[in-house]
Design a protein around this motif. Structure first.
Motif, short mmCIF file in Angstrom:
data_model
loop_
_atom_site.label_atom_id
_atom_site.label_comp_id
_atom_site.label_asym_id
_atom_site.label_seq_id
_atom_site.Cartn_x
_atom_site.Cartn_y
_atom_site.Cartn_z
N ARG A 1 0.83 -1.21 0.00
CA ARG A 1 0.00 0.00 0.00
C ARG A 1 0.87 1.26 0.00
O ARG A 1 0.59 2.21 -0.72
CB ARG A 1 -0.94 0.00 1.22
CG ARG A 1 -2.15 -0.89 1.08
CD ARG A 1 -3.22 -0.53 2.11
NE ARG A 1 -2.72 -0.73 3.48
CZ ARG A 1 -2.84 -1.86 4.15
NH1 ARG A 1 -3.41 -2.90 3.60
NH2 ARG A 1 -2.37 -1.95 5.39
N LYS B 1 -1.74 2.03 -11.37
CA LYS B 1 -1.86 0.88 -10.47
C LYS B 1 -0.53 0.13 -10.42
O LYS B 1 0.10 -0.11 -11.44
CB LYS B 1 -2.95 -0.08 -10.96
CG LYS B 1 -4.32 0.56 -11.17
CD LYS B 1 -4.95 0.97 -9.86
CE LYS B 1 -6.37 1.52 -10.08
NZ LYS B 1 -6.96 2.04 -8.82
N HIS C 1 -0.04 -3.26 -8.84
CA HIS C 1 -0.55 -4.44 -8.17
C HIS C 1 0.39 -5.63 -8.37
O HIS C 1 1.40 -5.53 -9.07
CB HIS C 1 -1.94 -4.79 -8.70
CG HIS C 1 -2.99 -3.80 -8.29
ND1 HIS C 1 -4.32 -3.96 -8.61
CD2 HIS C 1 -2.91 -2.63 -7.61
CE1 HIS C 1 -5.02 -2.93 -8.13
NE2 HIS C 1 -4.18 -2.12 -7.53
N LYS C 2 0.04 -6.74 -7.80
CA LYS C 2 0.85 -7.94 -7.90
C LYS C 2 0.59 -8.69 -9.19
O LYS C 2 1.52 -9.22 -9.82
CB LYS C 2 0.57 -8.86 -6.70
CG LYS C 2 1.42 -10.12 -6.66
CD LYS C 2 1.11 -10.94 -5.42
CE LYS C 2 1.95 -12.21 -5.36
NZ LYS C 2 1.63 -13.03 -4.17
N SER D 1 -0.41 0.35 -15.68
CA SER D 1 -0.41 -0.85 -14.84
C SER D 1 1.01 -1.38 -14.77
O SER D 1 1.57 -1.85 -15.76
CB SER D 1 -1.33 -1.93 -15.42
OG SER D 1 -1.17 -3.14 -14.69
N SER E 1 1.89 -4.00 -13.27
CA SER E 1 1.85 -5.46 -13.27
C SER E 1 1.35 -6.01 -14.60
O SER E 1 1.07 -7.20 -14.72
CB SER E 1 0.97 -5.97 -12.13
OG SER E 1 -0.34 -5.46 -12.24
#
Length: 345
Positions: free
Chosen positions: A23, A71, A73-74, A102, A104
């Protein structure tokens, strides 16, 4: 610049990283992007709320306002994430464009779904673009203008700005390129990288590129060939013809091979290629149902989950080095096309 060092820091994931760390990385990334845009004179605005929705930010270029969503993210983001952002852009002043980032990547169908939509007002960025913008010499503005041009001319909303060049000695070079604002010619960005090659491969995604790169090196070594092979990633199946038309023959006048999954629709895939590719000379290889079938893998999603992480490259090399290429060529028609093309083209 301080934001470059900050970006490098957040690219290293600690062994004990928990949800709170990720986060914090997301919040830090917003500040890093803001500083990157500020450095390029793009007048960024930080995240703000309008009635019923959250906007990550916006910036200004050549008289146009761009909305921004970022973003980190994983896992790859699904098409639904992009469409949610597109809805925000659709509701703004006519001509407003959206930039979706993105770190990811995107799911297999996400880019194709957006490309096949009725209107294109979103341009997609991936981690390779942000790496080039922050750590390279190009800057965000240069990459954005390149993407806007190919989106306007070819309808390609996401293309990799990288070319991987493979040779028999195992030497692999990845470099970025951009489109000149007046002539659309491709310009190499690093002085030591020669974009010319003997062969050009256009494929769907980065996983495909990694597999193809290792296999090309094995084939070149097996037959003692001194060829250089450029691998270009289209970042989507439906965009392959457009990316091939826009970039492959500009990079090199070399023979072109397009490799794309059938997704259990071989005839439709072949029809899509023949309808869209406008090159004078090219060949195709259509693995069924996906390129992972060359490795004896049935579920490509499971393959991606298994071969990810910091040791991904080592695992892929170990897997592919155990494969007998002649036996694979004898039992798989699409691999045989690729195998013989690398040898003989």
């Amino acid at each position: 610049m301080e934001f470059k060092e900050e970006y490098k820091k957040w690219n290293i994931v600690p062994d004990d990283a928990d949800k709170s760390w990720f986060r914090m990385r997301g919040f830090a990334f917003e500040n890093i992007l803001n500083a990157c845009l500020q450095a390029d004179g793009l007048e960024p605005r930080s995240g703000y709320k309008t009635e019923g929705e959250q906007i990550d930010g916006s910036f200004f270029l050549d008289g146009s306002v761009f909305l921004l969503e970022a973003k980190w993210h994983k896992d790859p983001l699904p098409a639904s994430s992009i469409y949610q952002f597109k809805g925000k852009v659709d509701g703004k002043l006519f001509g407003t464009l959206g930039i979706f980032i993105s770190m990811s990547g995107y799911s297999k169908d996400a880019v194709d779904a957006l490309t096949l939509g009725k209107s294109l007002n979103i341009v997609l960025f991936g981690k390779e673009d942000i790496d080039s913008a922050i750590l390279g010499e190009r800057g965000f503005k240069s990459i954005l203008k390149s993407k806007l041009r190919i989106a306007a001319e070819q309808g390609v909303v996401y293309h990799s700005s990288e070319v991987e060049q493979v040779s028999k000695d195992g030497h692999t070079t990845i470099d970025s390129f951009t489109y000149d604002n007046t002539s659309s010619l491709l310009l190499k960005q690093e002085a030591n990288f020669d974009l010319t090659s003997d062969l050009v491969v256009v494929c769907e995604g980065n996983t495909d590129r990694e597999l193809i790169s290792i296999l090309v090196t094995r084939i070149l070594n097996q037959f003692g060939l001194s060829k250089k092979v450029n691998i270009i990633v289209a970042m989507g199946k439906m965009t392959i013809p457009r990316v091939a038309n826009a970039s492959s023959n500009i990079l090199s006048k070399a023979p072109v091979l397009i490799i794309t999954d059938s997704d259990n629709e071989y005839d439709r895939t072949l029809e899509m290629l023949k309808r869209g590719v406008e090159l004078d000379s090219w060949k195709y290889s259509i693995p069924e149902p996906s390129i992972e079938a060359w490795l004896g893998v049935v579920d490509s999603r499971e393959f991606i989950r298994k071969y990810r992480g910091e040791k991904r490259s080592l695992k892929l090399h170990e897997l592919l080095n155990d494969i007998n290429l002649d036996e694979l060529a004898a039992r798989d028609k699409s691999f045989k096309t690729f195998y013989e093309w690398v040898k003989n083209a």
